[in-house]
Design a protein around this motif. Sequence first.
Motif, PDB file in Angstrom:
ATOM      1  N   LEU A  21       3.468   0.726   3.001  1.00 35.50           N
ATOM      2  CA  LEU A  21       3.091  -0.262   4.006  1.00 35.50           C
ATOM      3  C   LEU A  21       2.997  -1.630   3.345  1.00 35.50           C
ATOM      4  O   LEU A  21       2.459  -1.761   2.240  1.00 35.50           O
ATOM      5  CB  LEU A  21       1.728   0.075   4.619  1.00 35.50           C
ATOM      6  CG  LEU A  21       1.569   1.408   5.357  1.00 35.50           C
ATOM      7  CD1 LEU A  21       0.106   1.638   5.692  1.00 35.50           C
ATOM      8  CD2 LEU A  21       2.402   1.428   6.618  1.00 35.50           C
TER       9      LEU A  21
ATOM     10  N   GLU B 286      -1.379   5.437  10.353  1.00 38.81           N
ATOM     11  CA  GLU B 286      -1.955   4.117  10.093  1.00 38.81           C
ATOM     12  C   GLU B 286      -0.996   3.016  10.532  1.00 38.81           C
ATOM     13  O   GLU B 286      -1.403   2.041  11.174  1.00 38.81           O
ATOM     14  CB  GLU B 286      -2.276   3.966   8.604  1.00 38.81           C
ATOM     15  CG  GLU B 286      -2.793   2.585   8.236  1.00 38.81           C
ATOM     16  CD  GLU B 286      -3.209   2.452   6.784  1.00 38.81           C
ATOM     17  OE1 GLU B 286      -3.561   1.326   6.371  1.00 38.81           O
ATOM     18  OE2 GLU B 286      -3.188   3.462   6.057  1.00 38.81           O
ATOM     19  N   ARG B 287       0.292   3.182  10.215  1.00 42.33           N
ATOM     20  CA  ARG B 287       1.287   2.185  10.599  1.00 42.33           C
ATOM     21  C   ARG B 287       1.318   2.000  12.118  1.00 42.33           C
ATOM     22  O   ARG B 287       1.332   0.881  12.632  1.00 42.33           O
ATOM     23  CB  ARG B 287       2.673   2.601  10.103  1.00 42.33           C
ATOM     24  CG  ARG B 287       3.787   1.636  10.486  1.00 42.33           C
ATOM     25  CD  ARG B 287       5.159   2.229  10.202  1.00 42.33           C
ATOM     26  NE  ARG B 287       5.310   2.541   8.798  1.00 42.33           N
ATOM     27  CZ  ARG B 287       5.666   1.655   7.862  1.00 42.33           C
ATOM     28  NH1 ARG B 287       5.919   0.403   8.216  1.00 42.33           N
ATOM     29  NH2 ARG B 287       5.794   2.011   6.608  1.00 42.33           N
TER      30      ARG B 287
ATOM     31  N   LYS C 229       0.846  -1.184   0.000  1.00 43.08           N
ATOM     32  CA  LYS C 229       0.000   0.000   0.000  1.00 43.08           C
ATOM     33  C   LYS C 229       0.884   1.237   0.000  1.00 43.08           C
ATOM     34  O   LYS C 229       1.836   1.340   0.784  1.00 43.08           O
ATOM     35  CB  LYS C 229      -0.913  -0.001   1.229  1.00 43.08           C
ATOM     36  CG  LYS C 229      -1.841   1.197   1.326  1.00 43.08           C
ATOM     37  CD  LYS C 229      -2.771   1.063   2.528  1.00 43.08           C
ATOM     38  CE  LYS C 229      -3.705   2.256   2.636  1.00 43.08           C
ATOM     39  NZ  LYS C 229      -4.638   2.122   3.777  1.00 43.08           N
TER      40      LYS C 229
ATOM     41  N   LEU D 269      -1.903   0.148  13.339  1.00 43.44           N
ATOM     42  CA  LEU D 269      -1.882  -1.275  13.000  1.00 43.44           C
ATOM     43  C   LEU D 269      -0.876  -2.031  13.872  1.00 43.44           C
ATOM     44  O   LEU D 269      -1.136  -3.160  14.291  1.00 43.44           O
ATOM     45  CB  LEU D 269      -1.548  -1.460  11.519  1.00 43.44           C
ATOM     46  CG  LEU D 269      -2.610  -0.969  10.527  1.00 43.44           C
ATOM     47  CD1 LEU D 269      -2.116  -1.148   9.095  1.00 43.44           C
ATOM     48  CD2 LEU D 269      -3.939  -1.679  10.723  1.00 43.44           C
TER      49      LEU D 269
ATOM     50  N   VAL E 151      -9.591  -2.584   7.619  1.00 48.46           N
ATOM     51  CA  VAL E 151      -8.460  -2.049   6.855  1.00 48.46           C
ATOM     52  C   VAL E 151      -8.599  -0.523   6.780  1.00 48.46           C
ATOM     53  O   VAL E 151      -9.628   0.044   7.126  1.00 48.46           O
ATOM     54  CB  VAL E 151      -8.414  -2.634   5.423  1.00 48.46           C
ATOM     55  CG1 VAL E 151      -8.239  -4.148   5.457  1.00 48.46           C
ATOM     56  CG2 VAL E 151      -9.679  -2.274   4.634  1.00 48.46           C
TER      57      VAL E 151
ATOM     58  N   VAL F 175      -6.219  -5.646   9.923  1.00 43.51           N
ATOM     59  CA  VAL F 175      -5.224  -6.281   9.072  1.00 43.51           C
ATOM     60  C   VAL F 175      -3.857  -6.230   9.750  1.00 43.51           C
ATOM     61  O   VAL F 175      -3.531  -5.283  10.459  1.00 43.51           O
ATOM     62  CB  VAL F 175      -5.203  -5.580   7.691  1.00 43.51           C
ATOM     63  CG1 VAL F 175      -4.756  -4.124   7.817  1.00 43.51           C
ATOM     64  CG2 VAL F 175      -4.348  -6.328   6.698  1.00 43.51           C
ATOM     65  N   GLN F 176      -3.058  -7.247   9.527  1.00 46.26           N
ATOM     66  CA  GLN F 176      -1.749  -7.347  10.173  1.00 46.26           C
ATOM     67  C   GLN F 176      -0.692  -6.573   9.376  1.00 46.26           C
ATOM     68  O   GLN F 176      -0.594  -6.700   8.153  1.00 46.26           O
ATOM     69  CB  GLN F 176      -1.327  -8.812  10.255  1.00 46.26           C
ATOM     70  CG  GLN F 176      -0.015  -9.047  10.966  1.00 46.26           C
ATOM     71  CD  GLN F 176      -0.190  -9.105  12.469  1.00 46.26           C
ATOM     72  OE1 GLN F 176      -1.039  -9.819  12.979  1.00 46.26           O
ATOM     73  NE2 GLN F 176       0.628  -8.348  13.179  1.00 46.26           N
ATOM     74  N   LEU F 177       0.081  -5.776  10.095  1.00 43.67           N
ATOM     75  CA  LEU F 177       1.242  -5.105   9.508  1.00 43.67           C
ATOM     76  C   LEU F 177       2.377  -6.116   9.423  1.00 43.67           C
ATOM     77  O   LEU F 177       2.733  -6.735  10.425  1.00 43.67           O
ATOM     78  CB  LEU F 177       1.629  -3.920  10.395  1.00 43.67           C
ATOM     79  CG  LEU F 177       2.760  -3.006   9.938  1.00 43.67           C
ATOM     80  CD1 LEU F 177       2.351  -2.226   8.690  1.00 43.67           C
ATOM     81  CD2 LEU F 177       3.130  -2.036  11.058  1.00 43.67           C
TER      82      LEU F 177
ATOM     83  N   LEU G 120       1.293  -5.228   4.005  1.00 40.60           N
ATOM     84  CA  LEU G 120       0.203  -5.714   4.842  1.00 40.60           C
ATOM     85  C   LEU G 120      -0.183  -7.147   4.501  1.00 40.60           C
ATOM     86  O   LEU G 120       0.032  -7.633   3.377  1.00 40.60           O
ATOM     87  CB  LEU G 120      -1.028  -4.825   4.654  1.00 40.60           C
ATOM     88  CG  LEU G 120      -0.834  -3.326   4.889  1.00 40.60           C
ATOM     89  CD1 LEU G 120      -2.079  -2.561   4.446  1.00 40.60           C
ATOM     90  CD2 LEU G 120      -0.511  -3.051   6.336  1.00 40.60           C
ATOM     91  N   GLU G 121      -0.791  -7.774   5.469  1.00 40.46           N
ATOM     92  CA  GLU G 121      -1.422  -9.084   5.286  1.00 40.46           C
ATOM     93  C   GLU G 121      -2.427  -9.012   4.132  1.00 40.46           C
ATOM     94  O   GLU G 121      -3.141  -8.027   3.965  1.00 40.46           O
ATOM     95  CB  GLU G 121      -2.143  -9.428   6.594  1.00 40.46           C
ATOM     96  CG  GLU G 121      -3.098 -10.599   6.565  1.00 40.46           C
ATOM     97  CD  GLU G 121      -3.887 -10.704   7.861  1.00 40.46           C
ATOM     98  OE1 GLU G 121      -4.473 -11.775   8.091  1.00 40.46           O
ATOM     99  OE2 GLU G 121      -3.919  -9.728   8.645  1.00 40.46           O
TER     100      GLU G 121
END
Length: 302
Positions: A108, A80-81, A69, A84, A216, A93-95, A110-111
């Motif tokens: 980013l 956002e980071r 992303k 998460l 998300v 959602v997993q970072l 992400l999962e």
Amino acid sequence: MAFEPPQRLVRALGETAPAGDDWLARLPGTAERAVARRELTVERVQVPGGRSSLVVLVRRADDSPAVLKLAPARARPESERAALAHWAGLGAVQLLETDTEDAAEGVLLLERLHPDVSVRSLPEAKALLEAAGTLRRLWVEPPGGHAFETVAERTGRQAEAMRATASAFGEVAVLVDAALAARAELSAAPPEDRLLHGTFRQSKVLAGERMPWLAVGPDPVVGECAFDLARLVRDRVEDLIASPSGAATTRRRVKRLAESLDVDQERLRGWTLFRAVESGVRALRVGRPKDAELLLEFAGWL
């Protein structure tokens, strides 16, 4: 691969880009560097995608699926980071990485969820139930010494923009006055201290593998839970407006969501009014009159 941004993203960023902003022009190069640094294999750019970021479906060096992303600084990707990382996959959602060389460029990893399957695909009553359950898991204490914006700070900025728009578009002045009065009353109470998603709605909840539904795209903020829940109240606003019982349905929705998440009903109604009017006048300001009409009619029911 050419990283062509979807037209939805181009239009949305065009509405808000400050003079001289060249993020879109630099985006292909930023994406290419991010992919090469992580040794990713690109599958495709997600279309139509979001309004504030480029989402690319990729595979990592071990062939596991992921999402890359990329967002401009004004979309607050570092916020956002941080959110998460704090949620650590609980409800969101997993970072997949915490510190990277290109974090300053809004990158980013992400999962991978199921990008085309959101809670919005469910029947309305079920969708609201699942979305509310996901939101509840996100409402945790923020990390100590956090730098997240507060609800008071964010709505204060928005209030100034609303006043300016009301001066230019006199027909919205009555609703703007009502929304600002609601904000003033709500802000007078001692602030609640919870980490909030900030822009939560049904389309922000995607199907996952390790959990059925995960949130998300947060624009995190710290404050009271009713503020976060308010955006969910107006989900599928176009269907509400088209329904002859839309006003009554909206009032029932406020009551049902407030009771299910143990949120004060009047505070939820007040924040729903403020957020609907704020979104409506912003749509008016950037030249989306149809969206503005829907949102302001909805706000009038509150």
